[in-house]
Enzyme design. Structure first.
Site, PDB file in Angstrom:
ATOM      1  CG  HIS A 198      -1.086   5.430   4.838  1.00 41.69           C
ATOM      2  ND1 HIS A 198      -1.619   5.495   5.923  1.00 41.69           N
ATOM      3  CD2 HIS A 198      -1.456   4.949   3.916  1.00 41.69           C
ATOM      4  CE1 HIS A 198      -2.686   5.495   5.375  1.00 41.69           C
ATOM      5  NE2 HIS A 198      -2.950   4.941   4.086  1.00 41.69           N
ATOM      6  N   GLY A 217      -5.601   2.638   7.883  1.00 44.16           N
ATOM      7  CA  GLY A 217      -6.105   1.625   8.202  1.00 44.16           C
ATOM      8  C   GLY A 217      -6.377   0.467   7.714  1.00 44.16           C
ATOM      9  CG  ASP A 270      -1.818   0.935   0.958  1.00 45.68           C
ATOM     10  OD1 ASP A 270      -1.986   2.189   0.379  1.00 45.68           O
ATOM     11  OD2 ASP A 270      -3.119   1.134   2.154  1.00 45.68           O
ATOM     12  CB  ILE A 274      -2.714   8.759   9.100  1.00 49.21           C
ATOM     13  CG1 ILE A 274      -3.388   8.046   7.803  1.00 49.21           C
ATOM     14  CG2 ILE A 274      -3.503  10.370   9.686  1.00 49.21           C
ATOM     15  CD1 ILE A 274      -5.028   8.796   7.423  1.00 49.21           C
TER      16      ILE A 274
END
Length: 285
Positions: A193, A211, A188, A208
């Site tokens: 991120h 998820g 990913d 962040i």
């Protein structure tokens, strides 16, 4: 309009071959916090080749996440700014235990497009099968901010009643400062991120955590504490991403036993248990 719902739903599915081996599985497990303590026999099931088993949430990154969320955003009828995209939820139905090594066919398509008014929601479905039949089906629910309001189907609410009573177990999982950098090596590559400038453009003061990283960490906690460490007992797993968690924070995971399933909620300890995962259910045998 950047999202043409009719065109997206009518598009031909994308099919491709995916492969993985023990190194991919081990890297994923390390990316969600496995291997601490490194010599713990329970952790060696996630990190050492002769003992290796596969956490079902590995399905979200198998074959480097192919076709993946970013790949799905290039489907016909979809043209959106990645900075407006948030992964809103994920579900997996496990048809058989995932092998440590595999070659399979992944078929991805847009299964639904919902109009939430201020945002559009895309449901990206991936069905994976090998020579012996179906392995798993995954649905990623993607929020695209600012793309709603065309008068389309709002879709299901998807909210569950809060779990009742005191949690059966509560655990805390500290996140490494480099947790997102490690996790993204499983496929990913969204700069949200890792790149501080991109994160600020998306409305966050720093990158962040994925998820799907918290998704994997949470499933691991359930398996390790309430399912006797047996990954093969997991039949399905769904969660709504209710908020963000930052690398370096601590995740608090609360679990409630129900008949045939575990209800789960996760929050960020450092921000007064700010919700991170909600409406989370692990179906099990």
């Amino acid at each position: 309009m950047p999202i043409d719902a009719a065109r997206a739903l009518a598009a031909e599915p994308r099919t491709g071959e995916i492969t993985w081996d023990h190194k991919d599985v081990q890297l994923y497990h390390l990316g969600i916090g496995a291997g601490r303590p490194a010599t713990d026999p329970d952790e060696l099931r996630y990190t050492l080749e002769p003992r290796l088993h596969v956490l079902p949430s590995f399905a979200t990154v198998a074959g480097n996440g192919s076709p993946g969320v970013i790949g799905g955003l290039s489907m016909p009828g979809i043209d959106v700014d990645l900075a407006r995209v948030l992964h809103g939820g994920q579900s997996i139905e496990v048809h058989r235990p995932i092998p440590v090594r595999g070659t399979a066919t992944a078929t991805g398509r847009i299964a639904a497009v919902y109009d939430k008014g201020t945002a559009a929601v895309l449901v990206m479905r991936t069905e994976v099968a090998d020579a012996d039949g179906p392995l798993w089906t995954g649905d990623a629910r993607i929020f695209v901010r600012g793309e709603g309001g065309w008068g389309g189907d709002r879709g299901p609410a998807g909210r569950l009643h809060p779990p009742a009573g005191v949690p059966a177990r509560t655990v805390e999982r500290p996140l490494r400062e480099d947790q997102a950098l490690l996790y993204r090596l499983s496929g990913d590559w969204n700069p949200l991120h890792a790149d501080p400038d991109f994160a600020r453009r998306a409305g966050f003061d720093r990158p962040i955590l994925h998820g799907l990283c918290t998704y994997g960490m949470t499933l691991k906690a359930v398996v390790d504490t309430l399912l006797d460490g047996d990954v093969t007992r997991v039949r399905g797993y769904s969660a709504r991403f209710a908020g963000v968690v930052f690398p370096g924070e601590t995740l608090r995971i609360r679990m409630w036993r129900e008949e045939g399933r575990v209800r789960v909620e996760a929050g960020a300890v450092d921000r007064d248990d700010a919700p991170v995962l909600a409406d989370t259910v692990v179906e099990h045998s």
